[in-house]
Design a protein around this motif. Structure first.
Motif, mmCIF file in Angstrom:
data_model
loop_
_atom_site.group_PDB
_atom_site.id
_atom_site.type_symbol
_atom_site.label_atom_id
_atom_site.label_comp_id
_atom_site.label_asym_id
_atom_site.label_seq_id
_atom_site.Cartn_x
_atom_site.Cartn_y
_atom_site.Cartn_z
ATOM 1 N N VAL A 167 7.272 -12.890 13.076
ATOM 2 C CA VAL A 167 7.134 -11.656 13.878
ATOM 3 C C VAL A 167 5.899 -10.899 13.385
ATOM 4 N N ARG A 168 4.937 -10.694 14.277
ATOM 5 C CA ARG A 168 3.714 -9.983 13.879
ATOM 6 C C ARG A 168 3.902 -8.486 14.061
ATOM 7 N N ALA B 87 8.022 -10.031 4.296
ATOM 8 C CA ALA B 87 6.898 -9.651 5.156
ATOM 9 C C ALA B 87 5.629 -9.920 4.348
ATOM 10 N N ARG B 88 4.741 -10.778 4.900
ATOM 11 C CA ARG B 88 3.481 -11.020 4.169
ATOM 12 C C ARG B 88 2.343 -10.370 4.934
ATOM 13 N N ARG B 89 1.391 -9.881 4.163
ATOM 14 C CA ARG B 89 0.220 -9.218 4.750
ATOM 15 C C ARG B 89 -0.585 -10.208 5.557
ATOM 16 N N GLU B 90 -1.044 -9.801 6.730
ATOM 17 C CA GLU B 90 -2.009 -10.603 7.486
ATOM 18 C C GLU B 90 -2.934 -9.620 8.206
ATOM 19 N N GLY B 91 -4.154 -9.572 7.778
ATOM 20 C CA GLY B 91 -5.088 -8.583 8.338
ATOM 21 C C GLY B 91 -4.568 -7.184 8.073
ATOM 22 N N ASP B 92 -4.555 -6.352 9.153
ATOM 23 C CA ASP B 92 -4.070 -4.981 9.000
ATOM 24 C C ASP B 92 -2.552 -4.902 9.084
ATOM 25 N N ALA C 151 3.750 -0.174 11.740
ATOM 26 C CA ALA C 151 5.209 -0.353 11.655
ATOM 27 C C ALA C 151 5.737 -0.048 10.254
ATOM 28 N N LEU C 152 4.829 -0.009 9.268
ATOM 29 C CA LEU C 152 5.252 0.238 7.888
ATOM 30 C C LEU C 152 5.706 1.691 7.736
ATOM 31 N N LEU C 153 6.883 1.904 7.153
ATOM 32 C CA LEU C 153 7.354 3.267 6.853
ATOM 33 C C LEU C 153 6.918 3.611 5.441
#
Ligand SMILES: Cc1cc2nc3c(=O)[nH]c(=O)nc-3n(C[C@H](O)[C@H](O)[C@H](O)COP(=O)(O)OP(=O)(O)OC[C@H]3O[C@@H](n4cnc5c(N)ncnc54)[C@H](O)[C@@H]3O)c2cc1C
Length: 385
Positions: A216-217, A140-145, A222-224
């Motif tokens: 998948v955006r 999972a790579r960061r994109e914006g928030d 969604a982060l736990l």
């Protein structure tokens, strides 16, 4: 011996034993009605019985004990072991950690699972392996928030039918304890696809499959926990799961003991009843001992969780419980198969014995060999996986 005669082995707290019996009695007609239905129909029937509902933290008996007693009750009623396993897996490995360990934000979007209309899965394993989480390639790579997720999770219980998933992914390179993150999101997001569905020899009622993720955006929500806390989330979900998931086997174990004891008591052999042999009687006692040990350990873990001990503090005891109960379940099933003779291997016979289901418990929720390594490490041995 009827299953009711096994009450002599059930000497736990009276309120808990009553709950097991009540749940069993309520479940008997339902189990008979749904025996030939598909998995989703069986799941909803169990939800309608209230099995997926978590009691309030201050309930008496406590919520984990209550859920364990209900799972035992439906197993005693004859519910399919694969269905019992799937329920225990979601309740103990996902619902409780989401509600009681991972914060209110984690539980809110999925609280409806208690009504059965929605199903969760726990997606950690990849095609390359499950024992070593740092071998995972899903990223999972960061994109914006938010994040963009790519990869695949394989051999996931309920993946073909699940609505939401807890998915573990790499958010940094290497084997640092902060390289992984955990996400909770619905499986109807663009870019999520169901991959292969696997036919299993063990617990075939509950489907197993693959989840594929392509661009998948995911929103930041969604982060736990925090970015990089995936290993900590995993420690929590797996400690919960290892503590009590084998509760699914308590009903099937009791039914197996009752059935085998009846057989040994009645069958004529060598001019006398088979159960008159001391060796046969000893095997039956060994089965009872395995059941007793397992039951005491599982309810003790439930009581500790109900007392508010954080699951992660119970990691070593949870591993010991999971190893002990799964291996007792296998040994007990071997005893039953030995006493049933050829009938153990003939699907049309009442004494057909499922060895694959118990054996699978040696692998899921952490392979026992690796759990042993972890226990020894806690005891100070310089041993690594
Ligand atoms: C019924 C069932 C349901 C499952 N459901 C899920 C699910 O819902 N979600 C999910 O993510 N996964 C699920 N799994 C997958 C499961 O978590 C993995 O099978 C497990 O983590 C082991 O991974 P593996 O099968 O790749 O075995 P491997 O990693 O290949 O290991 C195989 C065996 O090798 C030995 N071994 C390997 N490395 C070591 C070592 N360092 N030290 C000692 N022994 C070692 C152990 O005996 C181990 O059992 C399920 C599995 C089963 C059987």
């Amino acid at each position: 011996m009827s299953v009711a005669a096994l009450a002599a082995l059930r000497t736990g707290a009276p309120a808990t034993e009553r709950l097991v019996d009540t749940c069993r009695d309520l479940a008997v007609p339902v189990v008979e009605r749904i025996a030939d239905e598909d998995f989703s129909t069986q799941w909803q029937a169990m939800a309608d019985l209230g099995v997926l509902r978590l009691a309030a933290p201050d309930a008496e008996p406590g919520p984990v004990t209550r859920s364990l007693a209900m799972i035992e009750g439906i197993g005693l009623a004859g519910a399919d072991p694969g269905l019992c396993y799937a329920l225990a897996s979601q309740i103990f490995g996902m619902q409780f950690p989401l509600r009681d360990s991972l914060g209110a934000d984690a539980w809110r979007p999925v609280a409806d699972v208690q009504r059965g209309g929605m199903l969760l899965c726990h997606a950690l394993t990849e095609r390359g392996g499950g024992s070593d989480p740092f071998s995972m390639r899903t990223r999972a790579r960061r994109e914006g928030d938010g994040f963009v997720l790519d990869g695949a999770k394989t051999f996931i219980t309920a993946a073909p039918v699940a609505d939401w998933a807890i998915v573990f992914a790499r958010t940094a390179e290497g084997r640092s304890p902060f390289a992984l993150s955990a996400f909770l999101f619905p499986l109807d997001l663009p870019g999520v696809r169901r991959g292969e569905t696997f036919t299993k020899t063990a617990l075939p009622t509950v489907p197993m499959g693959e989840l594929l993720f392509e661009d998948v955006r995911l929103p930041g929500s969604a982060l736990l926990g925090e970015e990089g806390s995936g290993l900590a989330v995993m420690a929590s979900t797996t400690a919960w799961e290892r503590s009590v998931i084998l509760g699914y086997a308590l009903g099937p174990m009791q039914r197996l003991l009752a059935r085998t004891a009846d057989w040994a008591a009645d069958r004529e052999h060598f001019g006398r009843r088979m159960g008159a042999s001391h060796q046969v009687a000893a095997r039956i006692s060994d089965m009872a001992m395995a059941l007793h040990r397992s039951r005491v350990q599982l309810y003790a873990m439930a009581a500790r969780l109900d007392a508010g001990v954080p699951a992660r503090q119970l990691a070593t005891e949870a591993a010991l419980t999971k190893i002990s109960v799964s291996e007792d379940y296998v040994r007990m099933t071997e005893q039953a198969a030995a006493l049933s003779g050829v009938r153990a291997f003939l699907p049309g016979f009442d004494l057909v014995t499922d060895l694959a289901g118990p054996m699978a418990a040696l692998t899921y929720a952490g392979p026992n060999d690796l759990l042993r390594v972890g226990v020894a490490r806690q005891l100070g041995l310089p041993v690594e996986n």
